[in-house]
Design a protein around this motif. Structure first.
Motif, PDB file in Angstrom:
ATOM      1  N   THR A  84       0.849  -1.196   0.000  1.00  0.00           N
ATOM      2  CA  THR A  84       0.000   0.000   0.000  1.00  0.00           C
ATOM      3  C   THR A  84       0.879   1.239   0.000  1.00  0.00           C
ATOM      4  OG1 THR A  84      -0.057   0.177   2.404  1.00  0.00           O
ATOM      5  CG2 THR A  84      -1.753  -1.216   1.366  1.00  0.00           C
ATOM      6  N   ALA A  85       0.282   2.367  -0.261  1.00  0.00           N
ATOM      7  CA  ALA A  85       1.025   3.627  -0.247  1.00  0.00           C
ATOM      8  C   ALA A  85       1.628   3.872   1.130  1.00  0.00           C
ATOM      9  CB  ALA A  85       0.120   4.781  -0.651  1.00  0.00           C
ATOM     10  N   ALA A  86       0.897   3.525   2.170  1.00  0.00           N
ATOM     11  CA  ALA A  86       1.404   3.701   3.544  1.00  0.00           C
ATOM     12  C   ALA A  86       2.611   2.803   3.796  1.00  0.00           C
ATOM     13  CB  ALA A  86       0.300   3.409   4.552  1.00  0.00           C
ATOM     14  N   GLU A  87       2.567   1.582   3.296  1.00  0.00           N
ATOM     15  CA  GLU A  87       3.700   0.666   3.474  1.00  0.00           C
ATOM     16  C   GLU A  87       4.925   1.157   2.713  1.00  0.00           C
ATOM     17  OE1 GLU A  87       1.336  -3.570   4.145  1.00  0.00           O
ATOM     18  OE2 GLU A  87       1.726  -2.876   2.091  1.00  0.00           O
ATOM     19  N   VAL A  88       4.704   1.669   1.513  1.00  0.00           N
ATOM     20  CA  VAL A  88       5.812   2.223   0.719  1.00  0.00           C
ATOM     21  C   VAL A  88       6.407   3.428   1.444  1.00  0.00           C
ATOM     22  CG1 VAL A  88       6.400   3.386  -1.452  1.00  0.00           C
ATOM     23  CG2 VAL A  88       4.952   1.341  -1.485  1.00  0.00           C
ATOM     24  N   ALA A  89       5.551   4.301   1.972  1.00  0.00           N
ATOM     25  CA  ALA A  89       6.022   5.489   2.692  1.00  0.00           C
ATOM     26  C   ALA A  89       6.811   5.095   3.935  1.00  0.00           C
ATOM     27  CB  ALA A  89       4.835   6.381   3.072  1.00  0.00           C
TER      28      ALA A  89
END
Length: 153
Positions: free
Chosen positions: A23-28
């Motif tokens: 997810t975008a949160a995991e990538v961030a």
């Protein structure tokens, strides 16, 4: 047999298509963790560059206060020496304070934060510590240069 092979192929394609994408949160968070690790390494590299100079700071301070050239007035020399000696001591003291502060905020062996909340707390502190140690490096090198220049007089 062809039917089973087709079903198996479709199942494999479906599994490959459903592969868990971060997810975008995991990538961030992964980016923050990489940044954190890089900053910790950078802080220690700068620390390791200037830590050996702490002895040099104190040696130069001793040399400054022990030497008194004859070609300038005593008052002017005392003022220059006093300023340089204070700058050397301030650099040394700032390094000792930085190390204490850093070790309190980032104890040896302390694991890298693994959640966004923990990273949001620690990363800004680490960024500040890196800025401080870089500023301290500059201050230390200037103090040494100032003292060496006075000793060449």
């Amino acid at each position: 047999m062809k039917k089973n092979l087709c079903i198996a192929a479709i199942a494999l394609i479906a599994l490959a298509a459903c592969k868990n994408q971060p997810t975008a949160a995991e990538v961030a968070l992964t980016f923050q963790i990489e940044t954190y690790t890089t900053l910790k390494t950078e802080a220690m590299q700068v620390h390791d560059e200037i830590m050996p100079k702490m002895g040099e700071l104190m040696e130069l301070r001793g040399e400054l206060t022990a030497n008194e050239p004859e070609f300038i007035s005593k008052e002017a020399y005392i003022k220059e020496i006093s300023t340089a000696a204070e700058y050397l001591k301030a650099s040394h003291d700032a390094m000792m304070s930085w190390m204490q502060d850093y070790s309190e905020k980032f104890p040896y062996g302390d694991p890298t934060p693994e959640t966004k909340e923990a990273m949001d707390k620690k990363l800004p502190l680490l960024e500040q510590e890196v800025k401080e140690i870089k500023d301290l490096k500059e201050q230390t090198l200037k103090a040494i240069e100032m003292a060496q220049e006075l000793l060449r007089k």
